[in-house]
Scaffold this active site. Sequence first.
Site, short mmCIF file in Angstrom:
data_model
loop_
_atom_site.label_atom_id
_atom_site.label_comp_id
_atom_site.label_asym_id
_atom_site.label_seq_id
_atom_site.Cartn_x
_atom_site.Cartn_y
_atom_site.Cartn_z
N LYS A 185 -79.07 -82.69 -73.49
CA LYS A 185 -78.67 -82.61 -72.08
C LYS A 185 -79.60 -83.48 -71.22
CE LYS A 185 -75.07 -80.13 -72.59
NZ LYS A 185 -73.74 -80.76 -72.40
N SER A 224 -77.33 -78.62 -68.06
CA SER A 224 -77.75 -77.24 -68.30
C SER A 224 -79.11 -77.00 -67.69
CB SER A 224 -77.83 -77.07 -69.82
OG SER A 224 -78.63 -75.98 -70.17
N LEU A 238 -75.71 -63.48 -75.19
CA LEU A 238 -75.84 -62.05 -74.93
C LEU A 238 -74.52 -61.35 -74.62
CD1 LEU A 238 -77.69 -59.59 -74.44
CD2 LEU A 238 -77.91 -60.35 -72.07
N TYR A 289 -80.65 -79.15 -78.59
CA TYR A 289 -79.52 -79.01 -77.65
C TYR A 289 -79.97 -79.39 -76.24
CZ TYR A 289 -76.85 -76.64 -74.04
OH TYR A 289 -76.18 -76.37 -72.87
N PRO A 314 -87.20 -66.97 -81.23
CA PRO A 314 -87.91 -68.25 -81.11
C PRO A 314 -87.15 -69.22 -80.20
CG PRO A 314 -87.61 -67.63 -83.43
CD PRO A 314 -86.84 -66.63 -82.61
C1 UD1 Z 1 -79.17 -70.98 -73.61
C2 UD1 Z 1 -79.54 -72.12 -72.71
C3 UD1 Z 1 -78.39 -72.52 -71.86
C4 UD1 Z 1 -77.22 -72.85 -72.73
C5 UD1 Z 1 -76.88 -71.65 -73.56
C6 UD1 Z 1 -75.77 -72.04 -74.48
C7 UD1 Z 1 -81.88 -72.01 -72.10
C8 UD1 Z 1 -82.86 -71.59 -71.05
N1 UD1 Z 1 -80.61 -71.74 -71.82
O1 UD1 Z 1 -79.03 -69.83 -72.82
O2 UD1 Z 1 -78.72 -73.66 -71.11
O3 UD1 Z 1 -76.12 -73.23 -71.95
O4 UD1 Z 1 -78.00 -71.26 -74.32
O5 UD1 Z 1 -75.60 -71.17 -75.52
O6 UD1 Z 1 -82.19 -72.56 -73.12
N2 UD1 Z 1 -80.45 -62.03 -75.81
C9 UD1 Z 1 -80.74 -60.82 -76.41
N3 UD1 Z 1 -79.98 -60.44 -77.49
C10 UD1 Z 1 -78.94 -61.19 -77.97
C11 UD1 Z 1 -78.66 -62.43 -77.34
C12 UD1 Z 1 -79.44 -62.82 -76.26
O7 UD1 Z 1 -81.66 -60.12 -76.01
O8 UD1 Z 1 -78.31 -60.80 -78.96
C13 UD1 Z 1 -81.25 -62.43 -74.64
C14 UD1 Z 1 -81.99 -63.74 -74.81
O9 UD1 Z 1 -83.24 -63.54 -75.40
C15 UD1 Z 1 -82.06 -64.21 -73.35
C16 UD1 Z 1 -80.76 -63.68 -72.74
O10 UD1 Z 1 -80.34 -62.62 -73.58
O11 UD1 Z 1 -83.13 -63.60 -72.69
C17 UD1 Z 1 -79.65 -64.71 -72.66
O12 UD1 Z 1 -79.49 -65.33 -73.92
P1 UD1 Z 1 -78.24 -66.26 -74.25
O13 UD1 Z 1 -76.98 -65.62 -73.77
O14 UD1 Z 1 -78.31 -66.65 -75.69
O15 UD1 Z 1 -78.45 -67.54 -73.33
P2 UD1 Z 1 -79.75 -68.47 -73.14
O16 UD1 Z 1 -80.53 -68.55 -74.39
O17 UD1 Z 1 -80.43 -68.05 -71.89
#
Ligand code: UD1
Length: 345
Positions: free
Chosen positions: A155, A126, A207, A151, A303
Site C-alpha cells: 500500500k 490503508s 475480528l 501487505y 504478531p
Molecule cells: C489490518 C490492517 C488494515 C487492513 C486489514 C485487512 C493494520 C493496522 N491494519 O487490520 O489496514 O485493511 O488488516 O485485513 O495493519 N483481533 C482479535 N481476534 C481475532 C481477530 C482480530 O483479537 O480473531 C483483534 C486484532 O488483534 C486487532 C483487532 O482485532 O486488535 C482488529 O483486527 P483485524 O480485524 O484483523 O484488522 P487489523 O489487523 O486492524
Amino acid sequence: MDKVIVTGGCGYIGAHTIVDLISKDYYVISIDDNSKSDPKILEGIQQITGKKVKNYQVDLKDKKALFEVLNKHKDAMGIIHFAAYKSVPESVEKPLKYYSNNLIGLTNLLEGVSKFEIPNFVFSSSCSVYGNVEKLPVSEDTPMGVAESPYARTKQMGEDILRDYVKSFDGTNNKAVNVVLLRYFNPVGAHPSGIIGEIPLGVPNNLTPFITQTAIGIREKVTVFGNDYATRDGSGLRDYIHVMDIADAHTKALQYLKEKPLTQNPEVFNLGTGNGVTVLEMIKAFEKVSGKSLNYVIGPRRPGDIEAIYADNQKAIKELGWKIQYNIDDMMEAAWKWEQKFRRG
Ligand code: UD1
C-alpha cells in the site's frame, strides 16, 4: 450518465461501492478475476439496485486482456481501483505473491489509464501505511512509518507509485490524470439489507467475521489477541467504520475529482470515524445487538499487530463533504444480519 470502472467489484468494499455508485446514477462495470471473490455477489447487487453489473473476469497482471476491457470502456470518467490481496498474515508468508499482484496490477492499470486517457483515479490505500504511530489520532500529515507487513508495504509502494506517476505529467507530453488516495481504517459491516456482505474465504483473519462466525456456530470461540496493551481495557484499539460509509466516500471522491483542478500531487484522505474502539468493546457491542453471549478467551498478542490506531477524519469531512451515517451498533447489526442471511443461503 457517467461511467466508472471498478476493479475488484466482486470484493467486499468494491461491491458495496458499486451499490452506492448505482444509487447515485453512475453506470458501473467491474474487472475482477474472482481469485479472492465470488461473482455471485453481483446477483446481490442486482437485487438491491435493480441493475445488472457486467464483470470482466480478468487478472490485472494480464495486460493484453486488461487493455481490451479498457479500450472498450475508454469513455469512463474514472477508475476506482480496489483489486488487491489484503490478508496481513498471508502477505507475511507469501510476500512475492503480494508484491506481484498488488503492484504489477497497479502499474498495468496505470499504463492503461495513460493509453486510454481515463481522467480520474481513486486508489484503495490503508491506515496500515502509518505503521506504529506515536501520536493519535493520525492525520494525513502523519508521515508513513515502517510497514508492519508486506501487505502494508504494497500500500505504501502503491501510493508512492501514484505520486511519481502524477508528478511525471508536465502538461505537454501527456494528458494528466487526477488521483485520490483513500486510506481505510477498519471497514466492517454489510449492506443494511443483509443481501451483500463480506463473503468469507476460509478462516477469517479479521475480528468482525470471526465474531459473527463464532456466534453462528462455525467457529468454537473468539480469541482476543492480547489484553496487556496500553488501552482502556488492555485489548487492541481500532477505528471501525461501516462499509457503506466507506462506499459513500468513494462516490464523493469521484465527484471531488471531477470538480478539482488538476494537481501534481494526489490528495490523501483518511476514512475512519475518528473513534477508537477496543476488541472487548466490539464483543460487547455484538452481544448487545444480537442478544447472544459470545464465547471468547484471552490469548497472546498476534504478531505484527499494532496497539492502537484511529483517524483524524476532518479532511474527508470538510473536503469531500462526507458524513458518517453509522455507529458501532449499526456495524455489528449489519454484520450479524448478513451472517445469518448468508448461512441460510
Ligand atoms: C489490518 C490492517 C488494515 C487492513 C486489514 C485487512 C493494520 C493496522 N491494519 O487490520 O489496514 O485493511 O488488516 O485485513 O495493519 N483481533 C482479535 N481476534 C481475532 C481477530 C482480530 O483479537 O480473531 C483483534 C486484532 O488483534 C486487532 C483487532 O482485532 O486488535 C482488529 O483486527 P483485524 O480485524 O484483523 O484488522 P487489523 O489487523 O486492524
